[in-house]
Design an enzyme around this catalytic site. Structure first.
Site, PDB file in Angstrom:
ATOM      1  N   GLU A   1       6.370   1.213   5.398  1.00  0.00           N
ATOM      2  CA  GLU A   1       6.339  -0.178   4.955  1.00  0.00           C
ATOM      3  C   GLU A   1       7.695  -0.865   4.999  1.00  0.00           C
ATOM      4  OE1 GLU A   1       4.383  -0.551   1.168  1.00  0.00           O
ATOM      5  OE2 GLU A   1       2.469   0.098   1.966  1.00  0.00           O
TER       6      GLU A   1
ATOM      7  N   GLU B   1      -2.285   5.098   3.708  1.00  0.00           N
ATOM      8  CA  GLU B   1      -2.406   4.905   2.254  1.00  0.00           C
ATOM      9  C   GLU B   1      -3.588   3.995   1.968  1.00  0.00           C
ATOM     10  OE1 GLU B   1       1.010   3.354   0.136  1.00  0.00           O
ATOM     11  OE2 GLU B   1       2.349   4.765   1.150  1.00  0.00           O
TER      12      GLU B   1
HETATM   13  C1  PNW Z   1       2.890   1.061  -1.303  1.00  0.00           C
HETATM   14  N1  PNW Z   1       2.991  -5.099  -2.386  1.00  0.00           N
HETATM   15  O1  PNW Z   1       3.708   0.170  -1.964  1.00  0.00           O
HETATM   16  C2  PNW Z   1       3.812   2.216  -1.155  1.00  0.00           C
HETATM   17  O2  PNW Z   1       3.908   2.761   0.125  1.00  0.00           O
HETATM   18  C3  PNW Z   1       3.624   3.250  -2.211  1.00  0.00           C
HETATM   19  O3  PNW Z   1       4.847   3.918  -2.401  1.00  0.00           O
HETATM   20  C4  PNW Z   1       3.107   2.589  -3.476  1.00  0.00           C
HETATM   21  O4  PNW Z   1       3.105   3.462  -4.561  1.00  0.00           O
HETATM   22  C5  PNW Z   1       1.722   2.078  -3.168  1.00  0.00           C
HETATM   23  O5  PNW Z   1       1.734   1.217  -2.057  1.00  0.00           O
HETATM   24  C6  PNW Z   1       1.053   1.357  -4.323  1.00  0.00           C
HETATM   25  O6  PNW Z   1       1.758   0.206  -4.685  1.00  0.00           O
HETATM   26  C7  PNW Z   1       3.450  -1.130  -2.046  1.00  0.00           C
HETATM   27  O7  PNW Z   1       3.621  -5.673  -3.292  1.00  0.00           O
HETATM   28  C8  PNW Z   1       4.161  -1.809  -3.003  1.00  0.00           C
HETATM   29  O8  PNW Z   1       2.240  -5.671  -1.577  1.00  0.00           O
HETATM   30  C9  PNW Z   1       4.015  -3.135  -3.119  1.00  0.00           C
HETATM   31  C10 PNW Z   1       3.157  -3.776  -2.246  1.00  0.00           C
HETATM   32  C11 PNW Z   1       2.444  -3.112  -1.268  1.00  0.00           C
HETATM   33  C12 PNW Z   1       2.599  -1.763  -1.187  1.00  0.00           C
END
Ligand code: PNW
Length: 473
Positions: free
Chosen positions: A172, A378
């Site tokens: 990401e 994920e």
């Molecule tokens: C992903 N957003 O994070 C990550 O790859 C993981 O480490 C995380 O724990 C998981 O999704 C759940 O949040 C994100 O704000 C964090 O859109 C924030 C966002 C998207 C993914």
């Protein structure tokens, strides 16, 4: 009609990888052990006010010490694959120079345990924990960080290349650039629009250089990939203004990565719109786009919820785009777009439950890039889990979430998408970034006081799905 020969009776392709995922800073703990030095997430989490309840990853789920128990748990659940990430500052504390062998040893032991248990290791080189020294030198907005990443990739591939068959450069990069340097809700917590776009380009460059390094060091049958959080952007209404808002968010949320990775360059309108901020001519040097376009084997996609947008009407705009509250928008160059929560059920993150977005994402990607294999790296949900007096964790909402999203994957496969695997986020409850331990995404509950693991009902349900090779019924 009969299923095609590449599919099993369950609707999932033969050889489909059924997995679960974690990330180093979210689960390992052991923050200062065996020479590990602070990453930007150590610094950020130890800065008051940045993470809910002052939580840090100092101990997390103590996976560094408990990986054997965790691998045994994975084996019990029948997982076919485990997606983990490598802590850069555990392997190369200053982000430069030789590797710390004791740091690499942890990953050697982890990988060997996985292989012994018959579980395919899938390694991500960078899941957001940049060595603090590299941030102090300028971080991702500095071009040199991409070179440092390539050197680091070589160290890890040299140590694990003989036993890890699947590699991901970055997890990401949108979050790294736009939340880390734009809205500042992620480490390093900077709020600088120019730095954000520079970071995005250097992350793309790091990926391209990383793939080249991996290709040079890995066996020919090893696979390379990158994982993107592609926003499933939808306009609120059919108005021309909302359609334009959706197009702009698609550019700054998705095509800023898929453009140079897969489609030959950065979106023109994004470049035009942000030219007052960034000198793109200076930023994107001759040869960069060729490097970034280096072919890779699999595109990893993370999906949680759709993104609904409208043109700003100047009133009642929502700052809550699901990415955490900040006075600074992460949507560089399109700060005026308004965000809306989808109606219906929500998870503990306040993210709408909508599996149709995953189906659309996979089928649209396949239509645009028919030759590119996809993998869901994920997908999952946080809910307010608790342990019952009988010692059980019942999480029917998570089972329903996983069921509907796996059904969306199955339907995408039926519609022709080449999806090679699915990784549940997350194996364990863990450090959920700026939310700390307040949000539980695990299929396995972690009691942080005792570090006891309790597989939730969803873990048992997922184990059954894996055993069948598909959904029940
Ligand atoms: C992903 N957003 O994070 C990550 O790859 C993981 O480490 C995380 O724990 C998981 O999704 C759940 O949040 C994100 O704000 C964090 O859109 C924030 C966002 C998207 C993914």
């Amino acid at each position: 009609p009969s299923v095609s020969s590449s599919e099993s009776a369950t609707g999932f392709p033969t050889g489909f990888l059924w997995g679960a995922a974690t990330a180093s800073y979210q689960v390992e703990g052991a923050a200062t052990e065996h020479g590990r030095t602070p990453s930007i997430w150590d610094t950020f989490s130890h800065t008051p006010g940045k993470v809910r309840n002052g939580d840090t990853g100092d101990i997390a789920a103590d996976h560094y010490h408990r990986y054997r128990e965790d691998v045994a748990l994975m084996k019990e659940l029948g997982l076919g694959a485990y997606r983990f990430s490598v802590s850069w500052s555990r392997v190369q504390p200053t982000g430069r120079g030789p590797a710390v062998e004791r740091g690499l040893d942890f990953y050697r032991r982890l990988v060997d345990s996985l292989l012994e248990a018959g579980i395919t290791p899938v390694a991500t080189l960078y899941h957001w924990d940049l060595p603090q020294e590299l941030e102090d030198a300028g971080g991702w907005p500095l071009r040199d960080t991409a070179e440092r990443f390539a050197d680091y990739a070589a160290l890890v591939a040299g140590a694990l290349g003989d036993r890890v068959p699947m590699w991901t450069t970055l997890n990401e990069p949108w979050c790294s650039a736009f939340l880390g340097y734009g809205s500042g809700v992620h480490a390093p917590g900077r709020t600088d629009a120019a730095a954000t776009l520079r970071a995005a380009h250097h992350l793309n460059l790091a990926h391209g250089k990383g793939v080249q390094v991996l290709r040079g060091l890995l066996p020919a049958d090893a696979q390379t990939s990158i994982t993107l959080n592609l926003h499933q952007v939808r306009p609120l209404t059919t108005s021309a203004g909302d359609a334009d808002a959706a197009r702009r968010i698609d550019e700054v949320g998705n095509r800023v990565f898929t453009g140079p990775l897969l489609d030959g360059g950065y979106p023109e309108d994004l470049v035009r719109r942000t030219t007052p901020l960034v000198d793109w001519e200076e930023l994107v040097r001759p040869g960069d786009l060729e490097t970034i376009a280096t072919p890779f084997d699999v595109l990893g996609v993370n999906y949680y919820t759709p993104t609904i947008v409208s043109a700003s009407d100047g009133a009642g705009d929502s700052r809550d785009d699901g990415h955490g509250a900040s006075d600074h928008s992460p949507w560089t160059g399109s700060e005026d777009v308004a965000f809306h929560l989808a109606p219906g059920e929500r998870t503990a993150m306040n993210w709408a439950v909508d599996a149709s977005g995953l189906h659309t994402l996979l089928t649209e990607l396949h239509a645009a890039h028919p030759e590119l294999p996809l993998m869901v790296t994920e997908n999952g949900a946080a809910f307010d889990d608790y342990v019952s007096p009988e010692g059980r964790v019942e999480d029917p909402e998570r089972i329903a979430y996983l069921h509907s999203h796996l059904e969306a994957v199955r339907q995408a496969v039926a519609d022709g998408a080449d999806v090679r695997g699915y990784f549940l986020w997350s194996l364990l409850d863990n450090f959920e970034w700026s939310y700390g331990y307040a949000k539980r995404f695990g299929a396995v509950y972690v009691d942080y006081a005792s570090q006891r693991r309790i597989p939730k009902a969803s873990a048992h349900w997922y184990a059954e799905v894996i055993r069948r090779g598909g959904l029940p019924g």
